[in-house]
Design an enzyme around this catalytic site. Structure first.
Site, PDB file in Angstrom:
ATOM      1  N   GLY A 166       4.464 -15.270  21.795  1.00  0.00           N
ATOM      2  CA  GLY A 166       4.541 -14.558  20.523  1.00  0.00           C
ATOM      3  C   GLY A 166       3.208 -13.902  20.243  1.00  0.00           C
ATOM      4  N   GLY A 167       3.212 -13.002  19.275  1.00  0.00           N
ATOM      5  CA  GLY A 167       1.968 -12.285  18.947  1.00  0.00           C
ATOM      6  C   GLY A 167       1.819 -12.145  17.442  1.00  0.00           C
ATOM      7  CG  MET A 168       3.133 -15.507  14.994  1.00  0.00           C
ATOM      8  SD  MET A 168       4.683 -14.725  14.509  1.00  0.00           S
ATOM      9  CE  MET A 168       4.552 -14.625  12.738  1.00  0.00           C
TER      10      MET A 168
ATOM     11  CG  ASN B 283       1.669 -24.050  10.919  1.00  0.00           C
ATOM     12  OD1 ASN B 283       1.228 -23.355  11.844  1.00  0.00           O
ATOM     13  ND2 ASN B 283       1.719 -23.603   9.680  1.00  0.00           N
TER      14      ASN B 283
ATOM     15  CG  ASN C 236      11.787 -21.591  17.118  1.00  0.00           C
ATOM     16  OD1 ASN C 236      11.153 -20.826  17.853  1.00  0.00           O
ATOM     17  ND2 ASN C 236      12.043 -21.296  15.854  1.00  0.00           N
TER      18      ASN C 236
ATOM     19  NE  ARG D 235      -2.210 -24.273   6.719  1.00  0.00           N
ATOM     20  CZ  ARG D 235      -1.335 -23.421   7.251  1.00  0.00           C
ATOM     21  NH1 ARG D 235      -0.262 -23.084   6.596  1.00  0.00           N
ATOM     22  NH2 ARG D 235      -1.545 -22.920   8.443  1.00  0.00           N
TER      23      ARG D 235
ATOM     24  CE1 TYR E 183      11.445 -10.321  20.010  1.00  0.00           C
ATOM     25  CE2 TYR E 183      13.771 -10.030  20.473  1.00  0.00           C
ATOM     26  CZ  TYR E 183      12.626 -10.806  20.505  1.00  0.00           C
ATOM     27  OH  TYR E 183      12.681 -12.066  21.043  1.00  0.00           O
TER      28      TYR E 183
HETATM   29  N1  NAP Z   1       9.276 -15.592  23.450  1.00  0.00           N
HETATM   30  C1  NAP Z   1      10.296 -16.274  22.960  1.00  0.00           C
HETATM   31  O1  NAP Z   1      11.346 -16.411  23.596  1.00  0.00           O
HETATM   32  C2  NAP Z   1      10.167 -16.887  21.600  1.00  0.00           C
HETATM   33  C3  NAP Z   1      11.104 -17.828  21.146  1.00  0.00           C
HETATM   34  C4  NAP Z   1      10.892 -18.423  19.908  1.00  0.00           C
HETATM   35  C5  NAP Z   1       9.801 -18.051  19.138  1.00  0.00           C
HETATM   36  N2  NAP Z   1       8.972 -17.084  19.609  1.00  0.00           N
HETATM   37  C6  NAP Z   1       7.778 -16.662  18.856  1.00  0.00           C
HETATM   38  O2  NAP Z   1       7.091 -17.794  18.429  1.00  0.00           O
HETATM   39  C7  NAP Z   1       6.360 -17.494  17.263  1.00  0.00           C
HETATM   40  C8  NAP Z   1       6.698 -18.544  16.226  1.00  0.00           C
HETATM   41  O3  NAP Z   1       8.090 -18.436  15.899  1.00  0.00           O
HETATM   42  P1  NAP Z   1       8.727 -19.419  14.809  1.00  0.00           P
HETATM   43  O4  NAP Z   1      10.150 -19.102  14.624  1.00  0.00           O
HETATM   44  O5  NAP Z   1       8.355 -20.790  15.198  1.00  0.00           O
HETATM   45  O6  NAP Z   1       7.897 -18.930  13.538  1.00  0.00           O
HETATM   46  P2  NAP Z   1       7.611 -19.560  12.106  1.00  0.00           P
HETATM   47  O7  NAP Z   1       8.186 -20.924  11.976  1.00  0.00           O
HETATM   48  O8  NAP Z   1       7.976 -18.515  11.116  1.00  0.00           O
HETATM   49  O9  NAP Z   1       6.013 -19.720  12.120  1.00  0.00           O
HETATM   50  C9  NAP Z   1       5.181 -18.622  12.171  1.00  0.00           C
HETATM   51  C10 NAP Z   1       3.799 -19.095  12.648  1.00  0.00           C
HETATM   52  O10 NAP Z   1       2.957 -17.968  12.857  1.00  0.00           O
HETATM   53  C11 NAP Z   1       1.720 -18.188  12.172  1.00  0.00           C
HETATM   54  N3  NAP Z   1       1.194 -16.895  11.765  1.00  0.00           N
HETATM   55  C12 NAP Z   1       1.794 -15.975  10.993  1.00  0.00           C
HETATM   56  N4  NAP Z   1       1.006 -14.895  10.852  1.00  0.00           N
HETATM   57  C13 NAP Z   1      -0.120 -15.149  11.561  1.00  0.00           C
HETATM   58  C14 NAP Z   1      -1.329 -14.434  11.803  1.00  0.00           C
HETATM   59  N5  NAP Z   1      -1.517 -13.226  11.294  1.00  0.00           N
HETATM   60  N6  NAP Z   1      -2.262 -15.018  12.557  1.00  0.00           N
HETATM   61  C15 NAP Z   1      -2.076 -16.250  13.074  1.00  0.00           C
HETATM   62  N7  NAP Z   1      -0.957 -16.973  12.897  1.00  0.00           N
HETATM   63  C16 NAP Z   1       0.004 -16.433  12.137  1.00  0.00           C
HETATM   64  C17 NAP Z   1       2.089 -19.075  11.004  1.00  0.00           C
HETATM   65  O11 NAP Z   1       0.922 -19.739  10.592  1.00  0.00           O
HETATM   66  P3  NAP Z   1       0.574 -19.947   9.026  1.00  0.00           P
HETATM   67  O12 NAP Z   1       1.385 -21.114   8.574  1.00  0.00           O
HETATM   68  O13 NAP Z   1      -0.878 -20.198   9.081  1.00  0.00           O
HETATM   69  O14 NAP Z   1       0.950 -18.667   8.319  1.00  0.00           O
HETATM   70  C18 NAP Z   1       3.089 -20.020  11.683  1.00  0.00           C
HETATM   71  O15 NAP Z   1       2.413 -21.001  12.427  1.00  0.00           O
HETATM   72  C19 NAP Z   1       6.764 -16.073  16.873  1.00  0.00           C
HETATM   73  O16 NAP Z   1       5.812 -15.176  17.379  1.00  0.00           O
HETATM   74  C20 NAP Z   1       8.081 -15.886  17.590  1.00  0.00           C
HETATM   75  O17 NAP Z   1       8.386 -14.528  17.856  1.00  0.00           O
HETATM   76  C21 NAP Z   1       9.118 -16.525  20.818  1.00  0.00           C
END
Ligand code: NAP
Length: 242
Positions: A214-216, A122, A96, A147, A22
């Site tokens: 994001g790039g999950m 989700n 978020n 799922r 990061y």
């Molecule tokens: N740029 C920014 O300022 C910023 C701010 C906030 C969040 N974010 C980003 O937003 C994203 C979500 O954050 P969050 O806190 O909301 O996360 P979270 O609640 O932990 O949710 C993670 C999400 O990613 C999905 N996921 C995980 N592994 C995956 C894969 N290999 N392929 C496809 N989908 C996958 C999950 O889907 P499943 O349920 O199907 O596993 C779930 O929807 C993250 O990438 C985070 O870094 C960025």
């Protein structure tokens, strides 16, 4: 002030920081955790704005790691928050909800009835997008991974206010856009990358914008040439600096 931490979430950015992938690279040794809520236990004699029992959240992500039981902090680095806000909500209000708000406000002028499409719907960020779209009268098309309990997840997201919920497989076959039941999206929000990003981008209208935040999947974002030439699609990025 002396703070006792009450709750702190594990956000993907926290994990990425620990992994060293990061942009934020705190000097070691460091305590992880970007957000969370604590309770003031005691204050120094010069502190006028906070009292024992007050609930506080750090003003910036880099203030101090929130994954700890106690912290000694400069009072200026904390925001007091009302006790009526639940502990879980308070602990997760900095990252978020603000991300969802800014992404819906900063890239495209949206009006009631416009369509927003997002993958990772989700996720905590995605759930905030759904709720804001619902409040602002925007049509949200929400893409999730399939799922075994997909129906349960769809009901959960529907109850949050999601307009449409499709799995990645359903998106590639859906006719909601072709039949004009739903107008093409002005804004696409992508936190997954790879094939999923291409599929949401395909549902953008002319001059639509895809915001990657994001790039999950850890796969790169690929832009179809035709989308750039014939639809003048833009690809932007978003990062919330706390
Ligand atoms: N740029 C920014 O300022 C910023 C701010 C906030 C969040 N974010 C980003 O937003 C994203 C979500 O954050 P969050 O806190 O909301 O996360 P979270 O609640 O932990 O949710 C993670 C999400 O990613 C999905 N996921 C995980 N592994 C995956 C894969 N290999 N392929 C496809 N989908 C996958 C999950 O889907 P499943 O349920 O199907 O596993 C779930 O929807 C993250 O990438 C985070 O870094 C960025």
């Amino acid at each position: 002030v002396l703070v006792r931490m009450l709750a702190a979430p594990l956000n993907p950015a926290d994990i990425n920081t620990i992994q060293g992938v990061y942009p934020a690279k705190p000097p070691l040794p460091a305590v992880p955790g970007n957000e969370g809520v604590g309770e003031i236990l005691s204050v120094g004699s010069d502190v006028k704005n906070l009292r024992p029992g007050d609930r506080v959240i750090p003003k910036e992500a880099s203030a101090w790691g929130t994954w700890r039981s106690h912290a000694v902090s400069d009072a200026q680095r904390l925001s007091k928050i009302p006790k009526e806000i639940g502990i879980v909500e308070a602990a997760t209000m900095s990252v978020n909800p603000s991300t969802a708000y800014r992404m819906l406000k900063d890239f495209v002028q949206l009006s009631a009835g416009d369509t927003v499409i997002q993958n990772g719907a989700n996720s905590a960020a995605g759930q905030n997008v759904i709720q804001l779209c619902n409040v602002w009268g925007l049509i949200s098309v929400n893409i999730v991974r399939d799922r075994p309990n997909i129906d349960e997840l769809k009901i959960f997201l529907k109850n949050l206010g999601a307009t449409h919920i499709l799995t990645e497989q359903e998106l590639s076959k859906t006719d909601i856009f072709k039949s004009k039941a739903v107008s093409k999206a002005k804004l696409a929000l992508n936190c997954v990358g790879g094939k999923s990003a291409v599929e949401v981008l395909r549902q953008l209208d002319h001059k639509g914008v895809m915001v990657t935040y994001g790039g999950m999947s850890r796969e790169p974002v690929t832009l179809p040439t035709s989308a750039l030439i014939f639809k003048d699609i833009s690809a932007r990025g978003f990062w919330m600096h706390l």
